[in-house]
Design an enzyme around this catalytic site. Structure first.
Site, PDB file in Angstrom:
ATOM      1  N   LYS A  70       0.912  -1.275   0.152  1.00 23.28           N
ATOM      2  CA  LYS A  70      -0.088  -0.174   0.055  1.00 23.28           C
ATOM      3  C   LYS A  70       0.820   1.261  -0.107  1.00 23.28           C
ATOM      4  O   LYS A  70       1.922   1.271   0.499  1.00 23.28           O
ATOM      5  CB  LYS A  70      -0.791   0.163   1.020  1.00 23.28           C
ATOM      6  N   ASP A  83      -2.363  -1.621   9.769  1.00 22.45           N
ATOM      7  CA  ASP A  83      -2.518  -1.581   8.515  1.00 22.45           C
ATOM      8  C   ASP A  83      -3.100  -2.955   7.852  1.00 22.45           C
ATOM      9  O   ASP A  83      -3.209  -3.297   6.705  1.00 22.45           O
ATOM     10  CB  ASP A  83      -1.176  -1.329   8.005  1.00 22.45           C
TER      11      ASP A  83
HETATM   12  O1  C5P Z   1      -0.171  -1.020  14.393  1.00 23.60           O
HETATM   13  P1  C5P Z   1       1.303  -1.273  14.076  1.00 23.60           P
HETATM   14  O2  C5P Z   1       2.021  -2.339  14.806  1.00 23.60           O
HETATM   15  O3  C5P Z   1       1.499  -1.253  12.656  1.00 23.60           O
HETATM   16  O4  C5P Z   1       2.054   0.220  14.487  1.00 23.60           O
HETATM   17  C1  C5P Z   1       3.333   0.226  14.794  1.00 23.60           C
HETATM   18  C2  C5P Z   1       3.781   1.447  15.324  1.00 23.60           C
HETATM   19  O5  C5P Z   1       3.477   2.654  14.925  1.00 23.60           O
HETATM   20  C3  C5P Z   1       3.118   1.707  16.737  1.00 23.60           C
HETATM   21  O6  C5P Z   1       3.583   0.947  17.832  1.00 23.60           O
HETATM   22  C4  C5P Z   1       2.812   3.172  17.028  1.00 23.60           C
HETATM   23  O7  C5P Z   1       4.217   3.466  17.707  1.00 23.60           O
HETATM   24  C5  C5P Z   1       2.852   3.742  15.700  1.00 23.60           C
HETATM   25  N1  C5P Z   1       1.425   4.064  15.305  1.00 23.60           N
HETATM   26  C6  C5P Z   1       1.196   5.275  15.478  1.00 23.60           C
HETATM   27  N2  C5P Z   1      -0.185   5.408  15.273  1.00 23.60           N
HETATM   28  C7  C5P Z   1      -0.982   4.792  14.434  1.00 23.60           C
HETATM   29  C8  C5P Z   1      -0.308   3.786  13.906  1.00 23.60           C
HETATM   30  C9  C5P Z   1       0.802   3.231  14.292  1.00 23.60           C
HETATM   31  O8  C5P Z   1       1.491   5.869  16.514  1.00 23.60           O
HETATM   32  N3  C5P Z   1      -2.037   5.100  14.002  1.00 23.60           N
END
Ligand code: C5P
Length: 308
Positions: free
Chosen positions: A16, A143
Site C-alpha cells: 500500500k 495496516d
Molecule cells: O499498528 P502497528 O503495529 O503497525 O503500528 C506500529 C507502530 O506505529 C505503533 O507501535 C506506533 O508507535 C506507531 N503508530 C502510531 N499511530 C498509528 C499507527 C501506528 O503511533 N495510528
C-alpha cells in the site's frame, strides 16, 4: 480412516501507499488518531500455507535478512491468533515470498499477516468472510485490515477502520526504494518532536476523495499529502533529493509512502511512468525503482490445487 491432508493454499497480497495521511494527536494507548487514504499498488508478496508436521515460517526474496523467520513475525502471529480462535493447533508451515520492500513504509509485514489469515482460513475451510477476518486483522496491526480489502479506502481510528472509496481510474506510479528502512514508531515520535507544543495542522481529506472520484491524475497530484513526510525527511534527509529528482524526471507529484523511506511518484499514464522510472534510476538517488499501478485487490487466494 485418515482425514485427507488439504492441498497448500497460496495467497497474493499487495503493498500500500497512503495518498493522504493526516496524523492527529497521540492517544493514551500509544497510537495516533489518523485519517488516511490507503491505495493498494501492484507490488505483491506471496504467502503459502500448508499442513506440516514441522510447523514454522520461512522467508524468501529481497531483504529477507531483515525479516524475522520465527514466531515474532506478524504473519506467524496471525496464524497463532486464528488457530486460537478456531481452537486448533497451528500445525502449518508458512512460506513468505517477498516482493514488497521490507521496512519501506508499504506495509509489507501487515500484508503478510493479512495473507496468512486468508490462506489459513481457506486451508482449514473455516468459511470466514473478510469482515470476520478484519476483527482479527485489527488486533494484529493498524495496516492489516486494509491489506484484506485492498483497492482504495479511507482509514480512521489508528488506521484499522476501513471504508472503501470510489476511485474511477487506474493510477500509474513509480516507486523509489532506498537502502535501509525507517522504524514506524520512531517516525511517529519524530513527528511529535517536530510538532512540539503545536498541535496537528489541518489536512482535509475531501480534495483527495474528489480527485479520486474524478480520476484525473493531475487533480490527484495536487491533493496528495502525508504528515509523516516531514518526520521521515528529518530522519533521512537524502529523501529530499529523491523527491525532487522524481518530479524533475517528469512525475506529476511525489510523496513519502507511509513512514518511509520508500517514495511514490504519481505519473500521468503508464508510458510516462516507464519514462520517469528510467530517468530516476539513472540519477542515483535511490537503490532501485519499480513501476506499479493501483488500485489492485487485497489478499486473494491464487492457488489451491486439489490433488488429482
Ligand atoms: O499498528 P502497528 O503495529 O503497525 O503500528 C506500529 C507502530 O506505529 C505503533 O507501535 C506506533 O508507535 C506507531 N503508530 C502510531 N499511530 C498509528 C499507527 C501506528 O503511533 N495510528
Amino acid at each position: 480412516m485418515l482425514a485427507a491432508v488439504p492441498p497448500p493454499v497460496t495467497v497474493r497480497v499487495p503493498a500500500k501507499i497512503n495518498l493522504h495521511l493526516a496524523v492527529g494527536p497521540l492517544r493514551s494507548d500509544g497510537y495516533h488518531e489518523l485519517v488516511t487514504v490507503f491505495h493498494a499498488v501492484s507490488l505483491f508478496d506471496e504467502v503459502s500455507v500448508e499442513v506440516s508436521d514441522a510447523p514454522g515460517i520461512e522467508v524468501h526474496g529481497e531483504g529477507v535478512s531483515e525479516v524475522p523467520a520465527d514466531e515474532t513475525n506478524l504473519a506467524w502471529r496471525a496464524v497463532q491468533l486464528l488457530a486460537e480462535r478456531a481452537d486448533r493447533d497451528p500445525d502449518v508451515r508458512l512460506v513468505l515470498r517477498k516482493g514488497i520492500p521490507v521496512a519501506g513504509g508499504m506495509a509489507g509485514g501487515s500484508a503478510d499477516a493479512a495473507a496468512a489469515l486468508v490462506g489459513l482460513s481457506a486451508l482449514w475451510k473455516l468459511d470466514l468472510g473478510r469482515d470476520e477476518l478484519s476483527v482479527l486483522a485489527a488486533e494484529l496491526g493498524s495496516d492489516v485490515t486494509f491489506a484484506l480489502y485492498g483497492g482504495t479506502a479511507v482509514g480512521t481510528g489508528r488506521g484499522e477502520q476501513i471504508v472503501p472509496v470510489l476511485s474511477r481510474h487506474t493510477q500509474h506510479w513509480v516507486i523509489a526504494l532506498h537502502r535501509g528502512g525507517l522504524a514506524t514508531p520512531q517516525v511517529f515520535r519524530e513527528l511529535d518532536r517536530l510538532r512540539g507544543d503545536n498541535g496537528p495542522t489541518e489536512r482535509p481529506v475531501e480534495p483527495v476523495l474528489e480527485a479520486l472520484g474524478g480520476g484525473d491524475p493531475r487533480q490527484l497530484a495536487l491533493s496528495l499529502g502525508n504528515d509523516l513526510q516531514a518526520a521521515a525527511v528529518s530522519m533521512a534527509p537524502e529523501l529530499r533529493r529523491t523527491l525532487r529528482a522524481g518530479v524533475g524526471a517528469g512525475a506529476l507529484a511525489g510523496l513519502v509512502s507511509g513512514s518511509g523511506p520508500t517514495c511514490a511518484f504519481l505519473c500521468s499514464d503508464a508510458e510516462a511512468a516507464m519514462d520517469v522510472a528510467a530517468e530516476l534510476a539513472g540519477v542515483g538517488v535511490c537503490r532501485t525503482v519499480r513501476v506499479a499501478h493501483g488500485p489492485v485487490p487485497g489478499a486473494r487466494v491464487v492457488d489451491q490445487h486439489e490433488p488429482p
